[in-house]
Write a protein that holds these residues in place. Structure first.
Motif, short mmCIF file in Angstrom:
data_model
loop_
_atom_site.label_atom_id
_atom_site.label_comp_id
_atom_site.label_asym_id
_atom_site.label_seq_id
_atom_site.Cartn_x
_atom_site.Cartn_y
_atom_site.Cartn_z
N THR C 67 0.85 -1.18 0.00
CA THR C 67 0.00 0.00 0.00
C THR C 67 0.89 1.24 0.00
O THR C 67 2.11 1.14 -0.16
CB THR C 67 -0.94 -0.01 1.24
OG1 THR C 67 -1.90 1.03 1.13
CG2 THR C 67 -0.16 0.17 2.54
N THR C 68 0.27 2.40 0.16
CA THR C 68 1.02 3.66 0.21
C THR C 68 1.01 4.18 1.65
O THR C 68 0.50 3.53 2.55
CB THR C 68 0.35 4.71 -0.68
OG1 THR C 68 -0.93 5.01 -0.10
CG2 THR C 68 0.15 4.21 -2.09
N GLY C 198 6.73 5.08 4.09
CA GLY C 198 6.42 4.55 2.76
C GLY C 198 7.72 4.29 2.01
O GLY C 198 8.71 5.01 2.20
N GLN C 200 8.70 4.85 -0.90
CA GLN C 200 9.17 5.82 -1.90
C GLN C 200 9.80 7.06 -1.28
O GLN C 200 10.11 8.01 -1.99
CB GLN C 200 8.03 6.22 -2.83
CG GLN C 200 7.08 7.28 -2.32
CD GLN C 200 6.02 6.75 -1.35
OE1 GLN C 200 6.16 5.66 -0.79
NE2 GLN C 200 4.98 7.50 -1.14
N THR C 207 7.22 3.49 -5.06
CA THR C 207 6.02 3.47 -4.23
C THR C 207 5.44 2.05 -4.19
O THR C 207 5.58 1.31 -5.14
CB THR C 207 4.96 4.41 -4.85
OG1 THR C 207 5.56 5.68 -5.06
CG2 THR C 207 3.76 4.56 -3.93
N GLY C 208 4.78 1.73 -3.10
CA GLY C 208 4.04 0.46 -3.08
C GLY C 208 4.17 -0.36 -1.83
O GLY C 208 3.50 -1.37 -1.69
N GLY C 210 3.96 0.08 2.25
CA GLY C 210 3.79 0.81 3.50
C GLY C 210 4.45 0.00 4.60
O GLY C 210 4.16 -1.19 4.74
N PRO D 66 -3.09 1.13 -5.52
CA PRO D 66 -1.85 0.51 -5.06
C PRO D 66 -2.16 -0.52 -3.98
O PRO D 66 -2.03 -0.24 -2.79
CB PRO D 66 -1.04 1.67 -4.48
CG PRO D 66 -1.82 2.91 -4.76
CD PRO D 66 -3.21 2.52 -5.06
N TYR D 249 -3.14 9.73 -3.98
CA TYR D 249 -1.89 9.45 -3.27
C TYR D 249 -0.90 8.88 -4.27
O TYR D 249 -1.27 8.63 -5.43
CB TYR D 249 -2.08 8.50 -2.06
CG TYR D 249 -3.24 7.54 -2.18
CD1 TYR D 249 -3.16 6.44 -3.02
CD2 TYR D 249 -4.41 7.74 -1.45
CE1 TYR D 249 -4.22 5.56 -3.13
CE2 TYR D 249 -5.49 6.86 -1.57
CZ TYR D 249 -5.39 5.78 -2.41
OH TYR D 249 -6.43 4.91 -2.54
N THR D 250 0.31 8.70 -3.85
CA THR D 250 1.41 8.41 -4.78
C THR D 250 1.26 7.05 -5.46
O THR D 250 1.21 6.02 -4.79
CB THR D 250 2.75 8.42 -4.03
OG1 THR D 250 2.73 9.48 -3.07
CG2 THR D 250 3.90 8.60 -4.98
N SER D 252 2.71 3.97 -8.04
CA SER D 252 4.01 3.41 -8.43
C SER D 252 4.26 3.79 -9.88
O SER D 252 3.58 3.31 -10.79
CB SER D 252 3.99 1.89 -8.29
OG SER D 252 5.07 1.34 -9.03
#
Lengths: 401, 401, 401, 401
Positions: C67-68, C198, C200, C207-208, C210, D66, D249-250, D252
């Motif tokens: 997740t983010t 996070g 990223q 990102t991806g 959490g 995500p 939100y961010t 990927s």
């Protein structure tokens, strides 16, 4: 940029360039670096030590040359011989032919020993030539360890025995392009003076690095060798080796890191295990060919190759159709028949970082193609023959036990 | 595998190998392929057409050779000349020196025109030699377009004018290793017979591809050229060009796709814009050097190079310390001074796929290193001089307008 | 596929997603794997141990959730609290605002403590609320360690001191999205119950993922927490942790290997050195801002952030123009002003795997953009201020000494 | 970092995560980017349009979340339903079980229709429930299109027909995780209200993107749906869709470019051809199973799955041994039997970017493993059955004709 996508993964079974393992692709996925920083010489120093292991030499001096196998040949010849020098060379297929052509064009006096394509080098003739050469007019024996065009492996130990028997001082130059890192190869034990391979063969790297290893005797020969050479001159390397900067000209940073990763994989598996794996895959392929009722281009068991199998097709079939169709329908890349055996054989390369199931997928594909072109193959027959053998002989993967 | 990680990205400012753009790294991130399938020749055919554009030639014939710049030199010379042939060559720095060394070792009769390191080729002497050579004993003019060791760019148009003025038939061989794809280069207009570069320079690829382009006159010269050559023999290529299979030996699949991506980027930006960008970055660098109170190794404005700047350090500083410290403290890779200028200059390479902010980061780093080694630089002075110019001259990125 | 290529490398200075080091990109360059094989749990087991180090916890339990940061927030809240629970939350910028919005939508009774954007959390108010809350109606303190919108870092130790002083049992939930792996962070020492980040951000991954870490007290709280949760339920993880298979649903294989590489880089550099590097880059940035005659959005020195600097622009300039122009002309990515400070600030993110010269390149770019939009900056002034500090404070790269 | 290297390529035949094509790996091999620059929204806009094609919808609204499939489920449920709502759900295997478990934990009143594992959803019972539900107490039908644990495909058209027949307004929610992009799927034609998949399945990407598509009716339902949701709330997406910035939100960056490449490959092959290829590979697998004398877990032909085949082993064999041995000896990854069928079945996933020879390699591997564990299989029998079918049905690769 890929004009010819097919679904799924290409089954790459040409005898080179071969499949690159993901670990190596990853290691090469990088920007350039300053090759004059301390990092690249440090990397190179270890590589030069480690690469000797794949030749089974401790006394040899390796050169990592930004070139192909053809350039590696030229490097071997021009650094050790002079124009007019007599070489004995064996014509047994397309690659030995090309090397002989190179030797002639470089101005050597090439004594060609020809055999039928599908036979190995005629070492009886070599023995008689050596026996007769009491004046030592023969300066070098040039032999391809594994002829990639016909799938023929020559016996290098016998060559050494002949030279030793007659105490003949000829240099022993070996093309190990489709053998080193795949077949049993012993540079020191067999007294090989120059051995060479290319990165895109059993090392499973991209094309671009010719790896040449010279014995002390070969290095000594450079002092009198009058062949003109600059790019391929080992002395330029040796000069930079001494300085500890290693590179007379810019190396491929990516290939250096790739070579590091490739050697790591080979050493982790164990070089002898790598050779045993090739032996297993070679045997399995030959059993499949036999089950299909087809002939191996290699005429005698003693010459069979564990890295490439050239399969003879019936005269009513053009082997190029097989190769073409394999690619167009099944995303399978096979090797064409070359020159004298064009249209008559197709080739299955089974070298490099490859496993049993990849080969069986290939063999299943070959069966379908054979049927496509009208050969009455029993589907599954070759796979069964191969897997029967493999199911008995494949070891557990050591890292997974 | 990276023994020497530093935090963040290496600022790579050696004059080669240079930064590879991500798009090219991506394109090269791939397995091997059968180079005898229809896909690779199709790719090659277009590449050979497109690569001519970076030479600005329509009549030339390009060769993509698995080698380095040193090999490309050898290819240019051996395919067009015979041992004993007289060449006129200009010794103005380390790379022209190495090329001259190669010419001598290949057996040519090299008429060396030497200049101080930091000066361009002495074309007045060339003019008088050409004028005097009524028997046409001079077979080739060999000139480095941009001497990478000193940051000196020679005027190729003048060379052509001299030859034309005296209607002299000498071949015009140009090392464009650190110029092609970065400096104004016009093969056809300037009547260049062989031009060459290496993949790791302004094309921003890994090392491993020597790109050589031959004029019709150069191709004609191959027929009488007696230099021994096999690996570098253009005729082997031409034979395979005719067959449509293109490759006499195995190419690097990865470099072919990389070249495709590199050319795409260059054509998208526009070759003239690429040259203008190099001009901008070169000027900005020279303004910084001036602001630091240091001298450019290049002695006259007419010779300044837009791809590399060799900066002369005060005599109380060893320029090698600057290079070493830049790498050890700031992850900045600069070029060493070579041979005659070792310890006296360090070099900033500003070629390839590079932008303004990357250069300014480098210049800020150089300032800190200069201070580190005791040179009383005013921090920010060089950056200010450079950015003052760049802020006026940098265009909007076309794809983002 | 890249519609907006610019020459050279993008200077990525948004406060996330940040630059991924090449080593990590390489590690992620891979095919999928069976996550139920023995290999992935073995990798996961070590990752879970190692990831605790970046939180400075030995007693915490980490969760790697696909997740983010927004999802990580939700995971922290729903696993420990019940609808109607009173939380104290600090509104000091866009990201604390969004977290408060989430808390409200999840049904908590949010006691919002608001400050001007540019100020830190008002901990005096927290103290009085805690002092007054003798019935322990406050179930959790929710605080953003570093508010990414304004570049404000809150003092977590003080929060812990307040809770301890009044022996208040409230849970201490911390958003460490733009702090963990970059700022001094001590989960155990500061008695944090849930900390999260996070992938990223300072870990420098895509990102991806959490990453959430729960104290024993937080795990205990899950037993009574009535918030509805399934995807984010820690108990599903804990069940699979016990079985040794680790994953209740499919993880990203690539991010796992990426995390391994990212942690290796951080541990090789040393987490404290990483924090020191961020401190250095943060200070340098602030010195540049000061030299430009501009104001930091952060109103007091105690709150300055070493991961992001929000720069206030004069009222006659729209900060969005700066961001737009930076990208369009200099391939520089800066952060926009958000919400209340939209148009008024632009942001420089200086977190993750980043070094001095990258930052100086960015600062040089900001200077040019400022001039572009009409702000009378002295070019080089910010770079000089920053490099003056960096030249004194940057250590040698340990692996290169 | 790879603790468990085996020689050659892993044959990845779990039903997810599946093989990523090289083109996609390449596209994802990149640094982060500012997702607020104009480039990412431009990319996203086209992706959102294109991704609708794999659902065969024009009226649906897609969300790229995500998360994993589990999160996508939660997104589908919480955006359209309220706690206490009655859903009809079919328990036919492990994944439908997990979805039902989620529905229960989210507070719905789940009306479970259970079948034997190996059977499809009992649609007769659905019909009678719908017929009886004249008050429309049933708010949603939740059905897994393809149950990955047993290899059972449900008939979605029939579900729609039942609803239509009784003019029942229940929402029609479909888990298409192991079907979309592989099996015939028609969101609009079948009146599906929410359809969802995960990136790591037939799209052949890494895990990390849940792709959910909502019909206008589903979007309407969000207005009254009282389920608590923040991270999974579609309204946050819709708000950003309207603004043209797309991301609450961010995202990927890598998965976005990967999705672009994956869709390009699918559209180039043609979605219908992709489905036909899966049908071919599914049929071939079942023929192999039959030839081995083993049973498909799927009890009737109408339910057979073209993406995964669960093979029932004799009672004297533990199917986990097969999976373990396949991995340890042949570098073959097969799927375990789960829950009720643990130890009783192993699974062959045949979905994603996969071709005939890869499958045949897998089948040859399964045969060897079967023999390893004592099942008297005739080696080659399954391969022959499969290739007999494939040799008749495989089309030429269009790009290579």
């Amino acid at each position: 940029m890929d004009y010819v996508n097919g679904p799924g993964r290409n089954h790459l079974f040409v005898p080179g360039p071969v499949n690159i393992p993901d670990q190596v692709i990853r290691a090469m996925n990088r920007n350039n670096e300053d090759y004059r920083s301390p990092a690249v010489p440090a990397l190179t120093k270890i590589l030069l030590e480690d690469v000797k292991k794949i030749f089974k030499t401790t006394s040899g001096t390796p050169f990592l040359i930004p070139t192909t196998g053809t350039g590696a040949w030229e490097s071997a010849l021009t650094n050790t011989l002079s124009p007019g020098d007599r070489t004995v060379s064996f014509l047994i297929g397309q690659f030995s032919l090309l090397w002989i052509d190179q030797q002639q064009r470089l101005g050597f006096n090439v004594d060609v020993v020809e055999s039928d394509w599908g036979q190995g080098a005629n070492l009886d003739i070599l023995a008689s030539k050596i026996a007769a050469d009491t004046t030592h007019s023969i300066k070098a024996i040039c032999i391809v360890h594994n002829e990639t065009a016909t799938g023929v492996t020559n016996n290098l130990a016998t060559v050494r025995n002949i030279l030793d028997h007659y105490q003949h001082p000829a240099l022993f130059l070996v093309d190990g392009v489709s053998s080193i890192c795949a077949l049993d190869f012993r540079m020191d034990e067999w007294g090989i003076d120059v051995a060479l391979t290319g990165s895109q063969k059993a090392l499973s790297l991209p094309t671009g690095m010719g790896i040449v290893c010279a014995s002390p005797k070969a290095l000594e020969a450079t002092k009198t060798a009058k062949s003109v050479r600059v790019f391929f001159d080992w002395n330029d390397y040796l000069k930079f080796y001494k300085m500890g900067t290693y590179w007379p000209y810019t190396p491929s940073i990516q290939l250096l890191y790739g070579l590091r990763a490739a050697l790591d994989l080979i050493f982790e598996e164990g070089l002898d295990n790598v050779v045993a794996r090739h032996s297993r895959l070679g045997k399995a392929t030959r059993l499949a060919v036999e089950a299909w009722g087809l002939k191996n281009c290699t005429q005698k068991e003693e010459w069979v190759s564990d890295t490439v199998t050239a399969v003879v097709v019936p005269s009513y079939i053009d082997s190029s159709d097989i190769v073409r169709r394999a690619w167009k329908r099944y995303n399978l890349s096979l090797g064409l028949g070359l020159n004298k055996v064009a249209g008559k054989v197709f080739r299955i390369g089974h070298l490099g970082n490859l496993n049993e199931l990849q080969l069986l997928g290939c063999l299943a594909g070959v069966e379908m193609v054979l049927k496509d072109v009208g050969y009455p193959v029993k589907l599954g027959s070759g796979v069964a023959a191969a897997s029967g053998y493999l199911q008995n002989s494949t070891p557990l993967i050591p890292s997974r036990i």
